[in-house]
Design a protein around this motif. Structure first.
Motif, PDB file in Angstrom:
ATOM      1  N   LYS A   6      36.991  33.392  43.746  1.00 25.83           N
ATOM      2  CA  LYS A   6      38.116  33.861  42.948  1.00 25.83           C
ATOM      3  C   LYS A   6      37.615  34.729  41.802  1.00 25.83           C
ATOM      4  O   LYS A   6      36.509  34.523  41.284  1.00 25.83           O
ATOM      5  N   ASP A   7      38.417  35.705  41.405  1.00 26.55           N
ATOM      6  CA  ASP A   7      38.132  36.528  40.237  1.00 26.55           C
ATOM      7  C   ASP A   7      38.683  35.859  38.990  1.00 26.55           C
ATOM      8  O   ASP A   7      39.636  35.066  39.054  1.00 26.55           O
ATOM      9  N   ASP A   8      38.076  36.213  37.835  1.00 23.64           N
ATOM     10  CA  ASP A   8      38.655  35.801  36.563  1.00 23.64           C
ATOM     11  C   ASP A   8      40.000  36.495  36.374  1.00 23.64           C
ATOM     12  O   ASP A   8      40.153  37.678  36.685  1.00 23.64           O
ATOM     13  N   ILE A   9      40.985  35.773  35.877  1.00 20.15           N
ATOM     14  CA  ILE A   9      42.272  36.361  35.516  1.00 20.15           C
ATOM     15  C   ILE A   9      42.527  36.043  34.046  1.00 20.15           C
ATOM     16  O   ILE A   9      42.625  34.871  33.664  1.00 20.15           O
ATOM     17  N   LEU A  10      42.573  37.077  33.226  1.00 23.25           N
ATOM     18  CA  LEU A  10      42.760  36.893  31.802  1.00 23.25           C
ATOM     19  C   LEU A  10      44.184  36.462  31.488  1.00 23.25           C
ATOM     20  O   LEU A  10      45.134  36.881  32.160  1.00 23.25           O
ATOM     21  N   VAL A  37      39.957  30.833  36.104  1.00 24.71           N
ATOM     22  CA  VAL A  37      38.520  31.058  35.928  1.00 24.71           C
ATOM     23  C   VAL A  37      37.924  31.372  37.287  1.00 24.71           C
ATOM     24  O   VAL A  37      38.116  30.625  38.254  1.00 24.71           O
ATOM     25  N   GLY A  38      37.235  32.492  37.370  1.00 30.70           N
ATOM     26  CA  GLY A  38      36.668  32.934  38.630  1.00 30.70           C
ATOM     27  C   GLY A  38      35.533  32.050  39.117  1.00 30.70           C
ATOM     28  O   GLY A  38      35.039  31.167  38.403  1.00 30.70           O
ATOM     29  N   THR A  39      35.116  32.278  40.359  1.00 34.30           N
ATOM     30  CA  THR A  39      34.050  31.506  40.989  1.00 34.30           C
ATOM     31  C   THR A  39      32.697  32.151  40.697  1.00 34.30           C
ATOM     32  O   THR A  39      32.529  33.357  40.868  1.00 34.30           O
ATOM     33  N   PHE A  40      31.748  31.344  40.285  1.00 36.04           N
ATOM     34  CA  PHE A  40      30.395  31.852  40.013  1.00 36.04           C
ATOM     35  C   PHE A  40      29.678  32.094  41.338  1.00 36.04           C
ATOM     36  O   PHE A  40      29.750  31.280  42.260  1.00 36.04           O
ATOM     37  N   ILE A  41      29.032  33.237  41.450  1.00 33.60           N
ATOM     38  CA  ILE A  41      28.200  33.530  42.607  1.00 33.60           C
ATOM     39  C   ILE A  41      26.764  33.695  42.122  1.00 33.60           C
ATOM     40  O   ILE A  41      26.487  34.491  41.214  1.00 33.60           O
TER      41      ILE A  41
END
Length: 247
Positions: free
Chosen positions: A11-15, A46-50
């Motif tokens: 997932k991407d971060d969404i502000l 909160v996005g997923t860490f890669i």
């Protein structure tokens, strides 16, 4: 070999734009004169860490595929067939277990539902039968002229005076509300009970089309009806009983 499955839920971060339109960072002054940045942004998601593990897994799988492609010994098609055959077995095992659980749960839920309702259904039928029996046992031949001006529950009895000392009784077999206009001869709500009147002299009156009369003469029973009218389906059985067949 079995490939290591890759993640598919990144997932991407969404502000949270109601709080901040851009990312925000807090500056921390370190003792050695350097600074550090702390992310102070408000996120809706909160996005997923890669990281290195994800990249290494992707690269290892790609290296395996490329190895089969680039070498004469490699059989990429067979490798994929083996892999999908393995996944098919896992799927079939899981489906069988799922169906067994589903069947067991369904049977259990149906049993609970059935047991909870059959008692009520049986009691409802028993109450209705008992009401009818009780009403029949307590029936009186004179109950006044029939006027539908009050609700009738199952088992209530009314009578209709048709003259010459003859009354026709009706037993309520379904609830009837006040002033509903439901006729007594409606078999969905009323059952007719014939009440014998006072003895009288039997005579043959003028008949109408589709009507008939019975008369005993010198010990013989005669049926009278107009010409052109179909005779009613009457017969006498082996016991000497007069039978009217209703289809």
């Amino acid at each position: 070999m079995a490939f290591e499955m890759l993640k598919t839920d990144y997932k991407d971060d969404i502000l949270n734009t109601s709080v901040n339109q851009l990312r925000r960072y807090t500056i921390v002054n370190n003792a050695d004169g350097t600074i550090s940045l702390i992310d102070s942004t408000a996120y809706s998601t909160v996005g997923t860490f890669i990281g290195a593990k994800d990249i290494n897994t992707i690269c290892a799988n790609m290296n395996t595929i490329m190895g089969y492609i680039e070498t004469e010994d490699g059989d990429l098609a067979q490798e994929f067939q083996d892999y999908f055959a393995e996944q098919k077995g896992i799927f079939e095992d899981n489906v069988e277990a799922y169906m067994q659980d589903f069947q067991s749960n369904s049977e259990s839920q149906f049993t609970v539902w059935y047991d909870a309702n059959t008692a009520a259904w049986s009691q409802e039928v028993e109450d209705r039968i008992n009401a009818i029996i009780s009403a029949l046992n307590g029936f009186v031949s004179s109950n006044g002229p029939f006027v539908l001006n009050a609700p009738y529950a199952v088992g209530n009895l009314v009578s209709q005076d048709i003259g010459d000392g003859i009354e026709i009784g009706y037993l309520c077999i379904n609830p009837v509300s006040a002033n509903s206009g439901i006729l007594l001869n409606n078999p969905d709500y009323w059952m007719r009970l014939t009440i014998k009147g006072e003895p009288g002299v039997a005579v043959i009156t003028d008949l109408e089309t589709n009507s008939y009369a019975l008369q005993i003469e010198d010990g013989d029973l005669f049926l009278y009806y107009l010409e052109g009218t179909d005779p009613p389906p009457l017969s006498i059985n082996e016991d000497g009983d007069l039978i009217l067949t209703i289809e």
